[in-house]
Write a protein that holds these residues in place. Structure first.
Motif, mmCIF file in Angstrom:
data_model
loop_
_atom_site.group_PDB
_atom_site.id
_atom_site.type_symbol
_atom_site.label_atom_id
_atom_site.label_comp_id
_atom_site.label_asym_id
_atom_site.label_seq_id
_atom_site.Cartn_x
_atom_site.Cartn_y
_atom_site.Cartn_z
ATOM 1 N N VAL A 220 18.371 17.739 97.541
ATOM 2 C CA VAL A 220 19.507 17.920 98.472
ATOM 3 C C VAL A 220 20.003 16.545 98.933
ATOM 4 C CG1 VAL A 220 20.201 18.807 100.738
ATOM 5 C CG2 VAL A 220 18.825 20.239 99.199
ATOM 6 N N ARG A 221 19.074 15.663 99.278
ATOM 7 C CA ARG A 221 19.490 14.316 99.726
ATOM 8 C C ARG A 221 20.258 13.592 98.626
ATOM 9 N NH1 ARG A 221 14.477 14.296 102.509
ATOM 10 N NH2 ARG A 221 13.466 13.290 100.751
ATOM 11 N N GLU A 222 19.900 13.868 97.368
ATOM 12 C CA GLU A 222 20.568 13.201 96.232
ATOM 13 C C GLU A 222 21.826 13.950 95.774
ATOM 14 O OE1 GLU A 222 16.373 11.487 94.345
ATOM 15 O OE2 GLU A 222 17.399 13.155 93.376
ATOM 16 N N GLY A 223 22.153 15.046 96.450
ATOM 17 C CA GLY A 223 23.350 15.823 96.073
ATOM 18 C C GLY A 223 23.164 16.581 94.778
ATOM 19 N N ARG A 224 21.913 16.937 94.443
ATOM 20 C CA ARG A 224 21.642 17.611 93.170
ATOM 21 C C ARG A 224 21.141 19.051 93.350
ATOM 22 N NH1 ARG A 224 17.998 15.106 89.396
ATOM 23 N NH2 ARG A 224 16.822 14.040 91.011
ATOM 24 N N SER A 225 21.503 19.652 94.470
ATOM 25 C CA SER A 225 21.131 21.055 94.697
ATOM 26 C C SER A 225 22.258 21.713 95.478
ATOM 27 C CB SER A 225 19.828 21.114 95.498
ATOM 28 O OG SER A 225 19.325 22.422 95.516
ATOM 29 N N HIS A 226 22.793 22.800 94.930
ATOM 30 C CA HIS A 226 23.932 23.471 95.563
ATOM 31 C C HIS A 226 23.558 24.869 96.020
ATOM 32 C CE1 HIS A 226 26.031 20.298 93.386
ATOM 33 N NE2 HIS A 226 27.011 20.481 94.241
ATOM 34 N N ALA A 227 24.029 25.226 97.172
ATOM 35 C CA ALA A 227 23.891 26.609 97.653
ATOM 36 C C ALA A 227 24.898 26.819 98.766
ATOM 37 C CB ALA A 227 22.480 26.874 98.178
ATOM 38 N N ILE A 228 25.284 28.083 98.921
ATOM 39 C CA ILE A 228 26.092 28.489 100.066
ATOM 40 C C ILE A 228 25.147 29.099 101.086
ATOM 41 C CG2 ILE A 228 27.847 30.116 100.890
ATOM 42 C CD1 ILE A 228 29.011 27.837 99.177
ATOM 43 N N LEU A 229 25.178 28.568 102.295
ATOM 44 C CA LEU A 229 24.410 29.164 103.395
ATOM 45 C C LEU A 229 25.352 30.042 104.197
ATOM 46 C CD1 LEU A 229 22.456 26.032 104.630
ATOM 47 C CD2 LEU A 229 21.508 27.998 103.444
ATOM 48 N N VAL A 230 24.888 31.236 104.541
ATOM 49 C CA VAL A 230 25.699 32.171 105.334
ATOM 50 C C VAL A 230 25.136 32.225 106.747
ATOM 51 C CG1 VAL A 230 26.516 34.559 105.527
ATOM 52 C CG2 VAL A 230 26.214 33.529 103.275
ATOM 53 N N TYR A 231 26.058 32.207 107.715
ATOM 54 C CA TYR A 231 25.677 32.213 109.133
ATOM 55 C C TYR A 231 26.288 33.407 109.843
ATOM 56 C CZ TYR A 231 24.443 27.295 108.416
ATOM 57 O OH TYR A 231 23.884 26.139 107.951
ATOM 58 N N GLU A 232 25.548 33.917 110.799
ATOM 59 C CA GLU A 232 26.142 34.832 111.764
ATOM 60 C C GLU A 232 26.056 34.098 113.102
ATOM 61 O OE1 GLU A 232 24.453 38.773 112.228
ATOM 62 O OE2 GLU A 232 26.495 39.497 112.524
ATOM 63 N N GLY A 233 27.175 33.710 113.629
ATOM 64 C CA GLY A 233 27.143 32.780 114.765
ATOM 65 C C GLY A 233 26.528 31.474 114.284
ATOM 66 N N GLN A 234 25.518 31.000 115.001
ATOM 67 C CA GLN A 234 24.846 29.751 114.609
ATOM 68 C C GLN A 234 23.617 30.012 113.739
ATOM 69 O OE1 GLN A 234 26.166 26.731 115.585
ATOM 70 N NE2 GLN A 234 27.797 28.073 116.333
ATOM 71 N N THR A 235 23.317 31.278 113.484
ATOM 72 C CA THR A 235 22.055 31.619 112.820
ATOM 73 C C THR A 235 22.230 31.748 111.310
ATOM 74 O OG1 THR A 235 21.503 32.898 114.784
ATOM 75 C CG2 THR A 235 20.137 33.277 112.839
ATOM 76 N N PRO A 236 21.455 30.968 110.518
ATOM 77 C CA PRO A 236 21.521 31.159 109.061
ATOM 78 C C PRO A 236 20.861 32.476 108.681
ATOM 79 C CG PRO A 236 19.844 29.512 109.619
ATOM 80 C CD PRO A 236 20.506 29.915 110.906
ATOM 81 N N VAL A 237 21.563 33.297 107.886
ATOM 82 C CA VAL A 237 21.031 34.628 107.549
ATOM 83 C C VAL A 237 20.832 34.826 106.041
ATOM 84 C CG1 VAL A 237 21.836 35.828 109.626
ATOM 85 C CG2 VAL A 237 23.373 35.625 107.655
#
Ligand SMILES: CC(C)(COP(=O)(O)OP(=O)(O)OC[C@H]1O[C@@H](n2cnc3c(N)ncnc32)[C@H](O)[C@@H]1OP(=O)(O)O)[C@@H](O)C(=O)NCCC(=O)NCCS
Length: 194
Positions: free
Chosen positions: A58-75
């Motif tokens: 992730v730090r090297e920009g070599r991992s992709h994903a969409i994180l979904v949130y409800e409010g501030q909470t990752p779900v």
């Protein structure tokens, strides 16, 4: 739609980690490795190795994903990425029989979904998929592959649905290309650049 999304990045890594800690030992690293972690090891050891390696990617920009949130909470999340980021798919026996597409287009893969147990069945994965496809379009588009399980027995177990369902992809315009062994199918969709 009550959900929002963010890309996995240095800034959102801690949100991913909060969710991944609930998921098990994989940390969505399986398809990022060309081969298994060498030398055996316990689940606890694998969890630590996967966590460390995911953070580095992730730090090297070599991992992709969409994180979904409800409010501030990752779900939940949907892992996607270019072929080079997800090389383990190429090693699958079923996949090797079909091979990557012949067209000279950028190849993307959608390899994993995870939704927090309390939030399943509310459209989180569906939202994550739509957002990932939109992100791929913004990043130049290409051919997108998915590998959902079609075996009814396996699909009845939530943990076996990490690839998503065939229905989710059909609704987004994916077409079935070939079976992958006896339990899965290869689906593809072309996304124009935009
Ligand atoms: C598979 C999973 C991602 C679905 O997430 P979700 O947010 O509940 O899914 P959605 O509400 O957006 O629905 C998407 C599809 O899942 C199906 N689904 C949702 N809950 C289901 C259930 N309890 N039983 C069967 N199918 C279900 C929906 O019917 C829909 O399929 P369809 O479009 O073909 O009808 C979720 O169950 C999960 O996280 N399972 C664990 C996967 C895992 O362990 N991942 C980590 C591996 S590294």
């Amino acid at each position: 739609m009550p959900f929002t999304s963010r890309e996995l990045s240095r800034e959102t890594l801690s949100d991913f980690e909060a969710l991944a800690a609930k998921q098990g030992s994989c940390w969505c690293m399986h398809y990022q490795r060309p081969k298994p972690i060498p030398g055996g090891g316990t689940t606890t050891e694998h969890r630590a190795i996967n966590r460390r390696d995911k953070a580095k990617l992730v730090r090297e920009g070599r991992s992709h994903a969409i994180l979904v949130y409800e409010g501030q909470t990752p779900v939940g999340w949907c892992q996607y990425g270019p072929r080079e980021e997800l090389p383990r798919i190429d090693a699958g026996r079923g996949y090797r029989k079909v091979g990557p597409p012949a067209q000279d287009a950028r190849l993307w893969r959608i390899t994993c979904f995870f939704v927090d147990r309390a939030n399943r069945g509310r459209g989180v994965a569906t939202f994550a998929l739509k957002t990932a496809l939109e992100s791929i379009r913004r990043q130049g588009g290409g051919i997108v592959e998915a590998y959902p399980v079609v075996s009814k027995k396996m699909a009845a177990v939530p943990e076996w649905r990490w690839f998503g369902t065939p229905g989710m992809f059909r609704k987004e315009g994916f077409r079935t290309v070939a079976p992958l062994g006896t339990s899965g199918v290869l689906m593809r969709k072309t996304i124009p650049s935009g």
